[in-house]
Structure formats: C-alpha cells, structure tokens
Motif scaffolding. Structure first.
Motif, PDB file in Angstrom:
ATOM      1  N   ILE A 173       0.846  -1.205   0.000  1.00 40.19           N
ATOM      2  CA  ILE A 173       0.000   0.000   0.000  1.00 40.19           C
ATOM      3  C   ILE A 173       0.877   1.250   0.000  1.00 40.19           C
ATOM      4  O   ILE A 173       1.965   1.268   0.572  1.00 40.19           O
ATOM      5  CB  ILE A 173      -0.965   0.078   1.212  1.00 40.19           C
ATOM      6  CG1 ILE A 173      -0.189   0.080   2.543  1.00 40.19           C
ATOM      7  CG2 ILE A 173      -1.999  -1.021   1.178  1.00 40.19           C
ATOM      8  CD1 ILE A 173      -0.996   0.539   3.738  1.00 40.19           C
TER       9      ILE A 173
ATOM     10  N   ARG B 164      -2.522   7.675   0.657  1.00 32.43           N
ATOM     11  CA  ARG B 164      -3.760   8.043  -0.054  1.00 32.43           C
ATOM     12  C   ARG B 164      -4.007   9.539   0.114  1.00 32.43           C
ATOM     13  O   ARG B 164      -4.147  10.022   1.243  1.00 32.43           O
ATOM     14  CB  ARG B 164      -4.949   7.259   0.532  1.00 32.43           C
ATOM     15  CG  ARG B 164      -4.861   5.772   0.297  1.00 32.43           C
ATOM     16  CD  ARG B 164      -6.030   5.044   0.960  1.00 32.43           C
ATOM     17  NE  ARG B 164      -6.005   5.200   2.417  1.00 32.43           N
ATOM     18  CZ  ARG B 164      -6.842   4.573   3.252  1.00 32.43           C
ATOM     19  NH1 ARG B 164      -7.754   3.753   2.763  1.00 32.43           N
ATOM     20  NH2 ARG B 164      -6.753   4.765   4.550  1.00 32.43           N
TER      21      ARG B 164
ATOM     22  N   ASP C  14      -3.624   9.075   5.924  1.00 32.77           N
ATOM     23  CA  ASP C  14      -2.352   8.432   5.554  1.00 32.77           C
ATOM     24  C   ASP C  14      -1.859   8.962   4.220  1.00 32.77           C
ATOM     25  O   ASP C  14      -1.432   8.223   3.352  1.00 32.77           O
ATOM     26  CB  ASP C  14      -2.504   6.910   5.543  1.00 32.77           C
ATOM     27  CG  ASP C  14      -3.699   6.428   4.715  1.00 32.77           C
ATOM     28  OD1 ASP C  14      -4.375   7.283   4.101  1.00 32.77           O
ATOM     29  OD2 ASP C  14      -3.952   5.218   4.686  1.00 32.77           O
TER      30      ASP C  14
ATOM     31  N   CYS D 158       4.608  -0.251   8.519  1.00 28.12           N
ATOM     32  CA  CYS D 158       3.940  -1.208   9.396  1.00 28.12           C
ATOM     33  C   CYS D 158       4.063  -0.791  10.850  1.00 28.12           C
ATOM     34  O   CYS D 158       4.910   0.026  11.216  1.00 28.12           O
ATOM     35  CB  CYS D 158       4.504  -2.610   9.199  1.00 28.12           C
ATOM     36  SG  CYS D 158       6.143  -2.836   9.869  1.00 28.12           S
TER      37      CYS D 158
ATOM     38  N   TYR E 188      -1.148  -0.390  10.998  1.00 27.73           N
ATOM     39  CA  TYR E 188      -0.005   0.301  10.407  1.00 27.73           C
ATOM     40  C   TYR E 188      -0.012   1.762  10.819  1.00 27.73           C
ATOM     41  O   TYR E 188      -1.030   2.307  11.232  1.00 27.73           O
ATOM     42  CB  TYR E 188      -0.005   0.145   8.877  1.00 27.73           C
ATOM     43  CG  TYR E 188      -1.091   0.879   8.137  1.00 27.73           C
ATOM     44  CD1 TYR E 188      -2.379   0.357   8.046  1.00 27.73           C
ATOM     45  CD2 TYR E 188      -0.828   2.092   7.502  1.00 27.73           C
ATOM     46  CE1 TYR E 188      -3.371   1.030   7.352  1.00 27.73           C
ATOM     47  CE2 TYR E 188      -1.810   2.774   6.800  1.00 27.73           C
ATOM     48  CZ  TYR E 188      -3.091   2.239   6.734  1.00 27.73           C
ATOM     49  OH  TYR E 188      -4.068   2.908   6.050  1.00 27.73           O
TER      50      TYR E 188
ATOM     51  N   LEU F 263      -5.301  -2.577   8.470  1.00 28.27           N
ATOM     52  CA  LEU F 263      -5.173  -3.148   7.138  1.00 28.27           C
ATOM     53  C   LEU F 263      -5.541  -4.616   7.287  1.00 28.27           C
ATOM     54  O   LEU F 263      -5.081  -5.289   8.214  1.00 28.27           O
ATOM     55  CB  LEU F 263      -3.712  -3.010   6.728  1.00 28.27           C
ATOM     56  CG  LEU F 263      -3.271  -3.218   5.287  1.00 28.27           C
ATOM     57  CD1 LEU F 263      -3.948  -2.220   4.372  1.00 28.27           C
ATOM     58  CD2 LEU F 263      -1.754  -3.036   5.222  1.00 28.27           C
TER      59      LEU F 263
ATOM     60  N   VAL G 100      -4.857  -6.935  -0.463  1.00 22.51           N
ATOM     61  CA  VAL G 100      -5.469  -6.063   0.544  1.00 22.51           C
ATOM     62  C   VAL G 100      -6.988  -6.219   0.475  1.00 22.51           C
ATOM     63  O   VAL G 100      -7.600  -5.950  -0.568  1.00 22.51           O
ATOM     64  CB  VAL G 100      -5.065  -4.596   0.302  1.00 22.51           C
ATOM     65  CG1 VAL G 100      -5.751  -3.691   1.312  1.00 22.51           C
ATOM     66  CG2 VAL G 100      -3.546  -4.450   0.372  1.00 22.51           C
TER      67      VAL G 100
ATOM     68  N   ARG H  42      -9.090  -1.508   4.396  1.00 17.70           N
ATOM     69  CA  ARG H  42      -8.151  -0.521   4.939  1.00 17.70           C
ATOM     70  C   ARG H  42      -8.949   0.601   5.589  1.00 17.70           C
ATOM     71  O   ARG H  42      -9.962   1.046   5.031  1.00 17.70           O
ATOM     72  CB  ARG H  42      -7.316   0.006   3.761  1.00 17.70           C
ATOM     73  CG  ARG H  42      -6.192   0.914   4.118  1.00 17.70           C
ATOM     74  CD  ARG H  42      -5.348   1.170   2.884  1.00 17.70           C
ATOM     75  NE  ARG H  42      -4.388   2.222   3.129  1.00 17.70           N
ATOM     76  CZ  ARG H  42      -3.589   2.753   2.209  1.00 17.70           C
ATOM     77  NH1 ARG H  42      -3.654   2.300   0.977  1.00 17.70           N
ATOM     78  NH2 ARG H  42      -2.738   3.714   2.521  1.00 17.70           N
ATOM     79  N   SER H  43      -8.494   1.036   6.739  1.00 15.83           N
ATOM     80  CA  SER H  43      -9.225   2.060   7.501  1.00 15.83           C
ATOM     81  C   SER H  43      -9.330   3.377   6.741  1.00 15.83           C
ATOM     82  O   SER H  43      -8.322   3.895   6.255  1.00 15.83           O
ATOM     83  CB  SER H  43      -8.513   2.354   8.825  1.00 15.83           C
ATOM     84  OG  SER H  43      -8.529   1.255   9.681  1.00 15.83           O
ATOM     85  N   LYS H  44     -10.531   3.915   6.725  1.00 15.83           N
ATOM     86  CA  LYS H  44     -10.691   5.256   6.137  1.00 15.83           C
ATOM     87  C   LYS H  44     -10.370   6.340   7.152  1.00 15.83           C
ATOM     88  O   LYS H  44     -10.035   7.463   6.793  1.00 15.83           O
ATOM     89  CB  LYS H  44     -12.121   5.420   5.610  1.00 15.83           C
ATOM     90  CG  LYS H  44     -12.343   4.543   4.379  1.00 15.83           C
ATOM     91  CD  LYS H  44     -13.443   5.074   3.486  1.00 15.83           C
ATOM     92  CE  LYS H  44     -13.552   4.222   2.232  1.00 15.83           C
ATOM     93  NZ  LYS H  44     -14.848   3.557   2.111  1.00 15.83           N
TER      94      LYS H  44
ATOM     95  N   LEU I 131     -13.890  -2.024   9.558  1.00 18.67           N
ATOM     96  CA  LEU I 131     -13.348  -2.147   8.198  1.00 18.67           C
ATOM     97  C   LEU I 131     -14.415  -2.528   7.169  1.00 18.67           C
ATOM     98  O   LEU I 131     -14.174  -2.491   5.974  1.00 18.67           O
ATOM     99  CB  LEU I 131     -12.227  -3.186   8.173  1.00 18.67           C
ATOM    100  CG  LEU I 131     -10.933  -2.770   8.866  1.00 18.67           C
ATOM    101  CD1 LEU I 131      -9.981  -3.946   8.978  1.00 18.67           C
ATOM    102  CD2 LEU I 131     -10.268  -1.629   8.120  1.00 18.67           C
TER     103      LEU I 131
END
Lengths: 267, 267
Positions: B150, B153, B158, B164, B179, B193, B203, B206-208, B266
């Motif tokens: 990943i 974004r 992130d 990690c 992470y 994640l 994947v 993944r957390s928003k 998630l």
C-alpha cells in the motif's frame, strides 16, 4: 528513467515520457559489427515497469543467461528485476529482486561458498552515500547477508557515487570488477576493484585513476556529456575483455581491455 | 535517528548526537506496570549501528523471539537488522536483512505457503512514495518476492507516508495489521489493514479513519507533537490486544484494542 532526459517532461507535477525504454537484442559474430533486432526483445509488462526497463546486466549461470535490469514506475520508483533465457528468444521474468530505490545490480558468474552473489546499489536519503553493496543468495531470488562494499572517495574520480558495471571477472588475483562512478561534475568513468576470491566483500585494491573515461567528441558532448557507463562485457578467454558502454547516453560503444594491464595498474 | 531530534545537532555539515539510541528491556506481569532494566539490553556494536538502534518489532517464531530494528550510521544510512533471543538475556545478532534506506519491518508470526513473510518500507527518491511492501523468505535472512502493498492516499489520514506497526494478528477474516501513517502536517496515527490469509499481498480492507491518534495533552504536545507510533503488541488471546506506542517521541504508552471492533470498522 532520468528525469533530465529530454524524453521526459512534467506538467503540473506529473511526469510524461515521450518514449518508454525497453531492451532489444543486438547480435554479432565478432563482437564488433552488430545487427539490432527490428522489434523490442524484452518490454515493460508489469506494474513496476510502466516507465520502462533499462541498464541490463547479463551473467551466465548454470545454463541460463540471467538478465537483471532496472524497472521504473511512478508508483514504486526504481526496482531491480531478474529475468532469464537460454536463447535470447524467449525470456522468463522472475520478478523484483531488490526493492526501491535499488539499481546497478550484477550477478557473479559462479557460486562462492555455496551461495550466489551480486553487487547492488541501494538508495539513501539523509545519511550515507551512493555506495556499492554486496549480497548473497541461495536461489537468485531472495537476497541477504548485505554488506557495504565501497562508497565514494572525496577528491578522486569516484567522489560522488559508485555502482557496479557488468559481471565480475575471475582472475587468479581475485574478482575483478569494473565499476562506474561519478564526481561532483557528473563526469562518469569506470575504474577497477579487486575483491578476495573466497570472501568477495573484502576489497584488495581499487583504482586511484579511472580506466575508461570520456575522450572522443561523441563521449565528451551530447545529451549527458562526459558520461561513460558500461553494463556489458565479454571475456574473450585470452586475457582480453570486450567492454560495451553507453557514451553521453546517446551511443553504444565498445572497448577492449587487457586484464593483466588492469591488474598491474592496481598494484 | 531523527535529524530533528534535539539529541542531534549539526556543525559544518557534520551531525553530532548527544545520545545513542539502544534497546532496553522492560518487564511486567500484567502488561500495565513495567520495570525498566537499569542497563541497556541490546546496544550498537556494528559499523552499521554507530548512530544507534531503534524501533524494534518482536515476533515469536519457532521458539525464538525475533527482534528486528533500525540501525543508523553515517556511512550506510538506515538499515534493518535482525536479532533473536530465547530469554531476552542473551541475543544473537543476525546482521542486515534490508539494505538502506529501509525500516519499518515486521515479521509475520507463522509461515504462509512454506515461506516466512514480512512487511518492509523501502526508500525512494525521484519517483514512487513512502509505501509498505511485503516480502518472503525461506530462512528469515534472505528476502525476496517483493511486492508493493500500500502507498499513501491523498486527502486521507495516511496521505504522506505509511509503514507497518507491530507483527500482524491472525483472524478468521484475514491478517490484521495496524499500520502507522502520517499526513502532510506530520500527524502520525495508526489504522488497520486486512490482508488475505493465504495471499497476504492482497489487501481486503483498509481504515478510512485512523484508529489510534493523538488525543491526550502528552500526545498532542512535546518533541514531536501529534505523533503516535506503535511498534509492539501483545495478543491476549481473548480478542483483546495490548498495544504499545510512542507518544510525541517522548513517552511510551499503552492502549487496548478489541479485535472484533476493529474488524467491524473495516466493513
């Protein structure tokens, strides 16, 4: 990819390329006169290759020609990949062997102490230098036992960055490696490194002066003036080496090298 | 080493440290109250460790506690090393497993498809981003089969860099990895994640939004304000995780985490 390359331009922070690097086969009977294939031989196909593949080094090991090359992409940066072929007609891509940014990899032609070996050139940010490392492997795909090999030397021809050339040559005195280096004026030359035969992380000698450097007009002028960058060599087996190098990032040139003369220069 | 760290200062381009990072054992019966050893437990001893060792992650595999850590030196930059111990009294250093610059490595607690696995965070210069990669190994020392996992974004928590946290946790839904990431304001948080159990480079979610972020005054102020950085966790085995993290680069803190609640977040 070289962002200073006229093939690249940027617009609003996005890099555009006007061409994508690939590898193309050139064949020759005498090592002097070449026929370049009409179409690309090895082309970008993976997500990490979207900006092209370049700077191949070829080492013959256990019946295969192993071709490692730099692969560039906007997402992942510069990685080193490995492929292999028996005939230069069909290739098997074996994936990424060094994570970004890492380039200038050359495989040793035989195992030492049961392991495969290679040079590599990782990237640093705040600390450290643009240096050559050596690593080993059981299978050519997983690499470890990383050791710092040589870094730049202030005030000499290799003051700014160093990286391997083609595969090292075995001599009775040690592994002979012609490596490339640049100084602060971005003058790229090649010089020699002699490594212990059994413990190749031990440096026995290193050129104080470059051996191969820009002399001809087509080397001293062009897209990247004064840049000599060699990736390939053929060991003639009679003490003579045919070296192949890029000049000014525009031409591919050849040179011959007498192994004993280079070894003598290191004493 | 963080060059913004007040322990570091530079004079005429040379960096000086007023202290050298090392690892020190802290023991506890309940995971809440700790006794910190009076003397260092694992100290710099190698050429690549001259500026200190830090950010350990610990994974129990095959009877050993494997401790990987960042090692910093002026000559080589930032590398990741591996050591192992059975008792946290004596350690065996196993050398460099990732060449510079590479940090934020965490080993998976078990083999997948016969191979060991880890996250790592290589460094890029012109292209690419500060991203998490995944690799595998036959022996924990030689790593390959590198895959981009990943990247940052844009517009989210992130957006600038990701790496990690501690070892991933096996759940029926997949490998759960907390992470860390930072945004352009250098706010460091942790999020989740979820990776496929058998193909961990895939994947699933993944957390928003971040799960762990600076809230308390000692997290929002200090040497590195709004920096939460977790390296350690203990799986209680009852669906509860004890997380250990650094706050503002000054304090070590603890938090508890409900695995099912994170998984639910998630969806």
């Amino acid at each position: 990819m070289n962002l200073f390359d006229p093939r690249a331009f940027s617009h609003k922070g996005v890099v555009y390329l006007t061409s994508i690097s690939h590898l193309r086969l050139a064949t020759s009977d005498d090592g002097r006169h070449f026929t370049v294939a009409a179409t690309p031989t090895l082309v970008p196909s993976e997500p990490h290759e979207t900006y092209g593949i370049e700077d191949p080094r070829i080492t013959f090991i256990d019946g295969f020609y192993y071709v490692n090359y730099s692969a560039i992409s906007a997402q992942m940066g510069v990685v080193t990949c490995l492929a292999r072929t028996r005939d230069f007609a069909s290739f098997e891509k074996l994936g990424i062997i060094f994570a970004p940014d890492n380039k200038d990899v050359a495989l040793f032609p035989e195992r030492i102490d049961g392991r495969y070996w290679c040079f590599h050139r990782p990237s640093v940010k705040q600390l450290g230098s643009v240096a050559m490392w050596i690593a080993s492997s059981d299978n050519l795909l997983d690499w470890g036992r990383h050791r710092f090999l040589i870094g730049p030397r202030k005030g000499l021809w290799d003051s700014e960055r160093v990286g391997c050339g083609a595969q090292p040559i075995k001599t009775p005195q040690g592994w002979l490696q012609l490596y490339h280096a640049s100084d602060e004026k971005v003058r790229y030359c090649s010089g020699a490194l002699l490594l212990d035969l059994k413990e190749p992380w031990k440096v026995l000698a290193r050129s104080k002066e470059p051996i191969l450097f820009a002399e001809a007009p087509y080397e001293k002028e062009g897209m990247m003036p004064n840049v000599i960058f060699h990736n390939g060599l053929v060991d003639r087996g009679n003490g003579q080496i045919d070296l192949y190098y890029g000049a000014a990032d525009e031409l591919t040139c050849g040179a011959t090298m007498d192994v004993q003369a280079v070894l003598n220069s290191l004493v």
